[in-house]
Design a protein around this motif. Sequence first.
Motif, short mmCIF file in Angstrom:
data_model
loop_
_atom_site.label_atom_id
_atom_site.label_comp_id
_atom_site.label_asym_id
_atom_site.label_seq_id
_atom_site.Cartn_x
_atom_site.Cartn_y
_atom_site.Cartn_z
N MET A 142 0.80 -1.23 0.05
CA MET A 142 -0.65 0.19 -0.18
C MET A 142 1.19 1.22 0.30
N TYR A 143 0.32 2.39 -1.03
CA TYR A 143 0.91 3.48 -0.39
C TYR A 143 0.57 4.47 0.40
N PHE A 144 1.43 4.98 0.85
CA PHE A 144 1.91 5.78 1.66
C PHE A 144 0.05 6.94 1.75
N TYR A 145 -0.29 7.57 0.46
CA TYR A 145 -1.17 8.35 -0.18
C TYR A 145 -2.20 8.03 0.23
N GLN A 146 -2.53 6.19 0.11
CA GLN A 146 -3.51 6.02 0.12
C GLN A 146 -4.28 5.80 2.25
N ARG A 147 -3.10 5.53 2.41
CA ARG A 147 -3.37 5.09 4.35
C ARG A 147 -3.52 6.47 4.52
N LEU A 148 -2.85 7.80 4.34
CA LEU A 148 -3.92 9.01 4.00
C LEU A 148 -5.03 9.54 4.57
N LYS A 149 -5.39 8.98 2.82
CA LYS A 149 -6.37 8.98 3.01
C LYS A 149 -7.70 8.56 3.64
N ASP A 150 -7.17 6.71 4.05
CA ASP A 150 -7.73 5.62 4.67
C ASP A 150 -7.73 6.19 6.46
N ASN A 184 1.63 -2.34 9.49
CA ASN A 184 0.15 -2.70 9.31
C ASN A 184 -0.39 -2.29 10.62
N ASP A 185 1.15 -2.10 12.13
CA ASP A 185 0.14 -2.01 13.01
C ASP A 185 0.27 -0.15 13.67
N PRO A 186 -1.00 0.44 13.57
CA PRO A 186 -0.99 1.20 13.65
C PRO A 186 -0.88 1.84 15.16
N LYS A 189 2.59 15.09 12.12
CA LYS A 189 2.11 16.03 13.10
C LYS A 189 0.48 15.12 12.51
N LEU A 190 0.63 14.73 11.28
CA LEU A 190 -0.82 13.22 10.76
C LEU A 190 -0.58 12.11 11.92
N ALA A 191 0.83 11.80 12.54
CA ALA A 191 0.85 10.24 13.66
C ALA A 191 0.60 11.23 15.04
N LYS A 192 0.29 12.01 14.96
CA LYS A 192 0.08 12.65 16.79
C LYS A 192 -1.50 12.98 16.53
N PHE A 193 -1.32 13.12 15.56
CA PHE A 193 -3.89 13.59 15.29
C PHE A 193 -4.29 12.32 15.49
N TYR A 194 -3.63 10.94 14.25
CA TYR A 194 -4.14 9.89 14.39
C TYR A 194 -3.92 8.76 15.01
N ASN A 195 -2.90 9.70 16.77
CA ASN A 195 -2.17 8.71 17.14
C ASN A 195 -2.12 6.78 16.11
N VAL A 196 -0.62 7.08 15.83
CA VAL A 196 -0.24 6.44 15.10
C VAL A 196 1.26 6.54 14.76
N SER A 197 1.85 5.53 14.43
CA SER A 197 3.14 5.78 14.21
C SER A 197 3.50 6.41 12.87
N VAL A 198 4.52 6.85 12.88
CA VAL A 198 5.21 7.27 11.59
C VAL A 198 5.79 5.99 10.30
N ASP A 199 5.50 5.16 10.84
CA ASP A 199 6.01 4.07 10.38
C ASP A 199 4.74 3.47 9.77
N TYR A 200 3.63 3.27 10.19
CA TYR A 200 2.37 2.92 9.72
C TYR A 200 1.80 4.10 8.81
N ILE A 201 2.07 5.62 8.40
CA ILE A 201 1.52 5.73 8.22
C ILE A 201 2.29 6.32 6.47
N ALA A 202 3.71 5.53 6.93
CA ALA A 202 4.87 5.32 6.01
C ALA A 202 4.80 3.84 5.21
N GLY A 203 3.90 2.69 5.85
CA GLY A 203 3.02 1.90 4.93
C GLY A 203 4.82 0.63 5.60
N LEU A 204 5.62 0.83 6.37
CA LEU A 204 6.45 0.15 6.78
C LEU A 204 5.86 -0.59 7.40
#
Length: 99
Positions: free
Chosen positions: A1-9, A66-68, A49-64
């Motif tokens: 999964m590309y990270f930009y799809q994760r942003l949308k999700d 699947n554990d948010p 900022k997005l990782a903090k807002f969504y309470n997920v790791s930067v690795d999750y946003i980057a697609g590295l």
Amino acid sequence: MYFYQRLKDLRDDKDMTQHQVAEIIGTYQTHYSKYERGEREIPFHLVIKLAKFYNVSVDYIAGLTNDPNPINNKEKYSIKQENNINAIGILNIEERKGK
């Protein structure tokens, strides 16, 4: 999964508009829209900022991963020397205090 799809999700999961998320992270809706479509590279400080807002790791946003869930606050990364090899390990608070 590309990270930009994760942003949308992530945004869809919160039932938010691109405009709302853009305001939260301090950018324009048009820029944010391009981040979600992969047409513009998102600056790292905005990923944080997005990782903090969504309470997920930067690795999750980057697609590295699947554990948010971010690393538990009781655990921290540490680097230790073992047999002249640097190893990255996770130590809980008690281990770092020497207990």
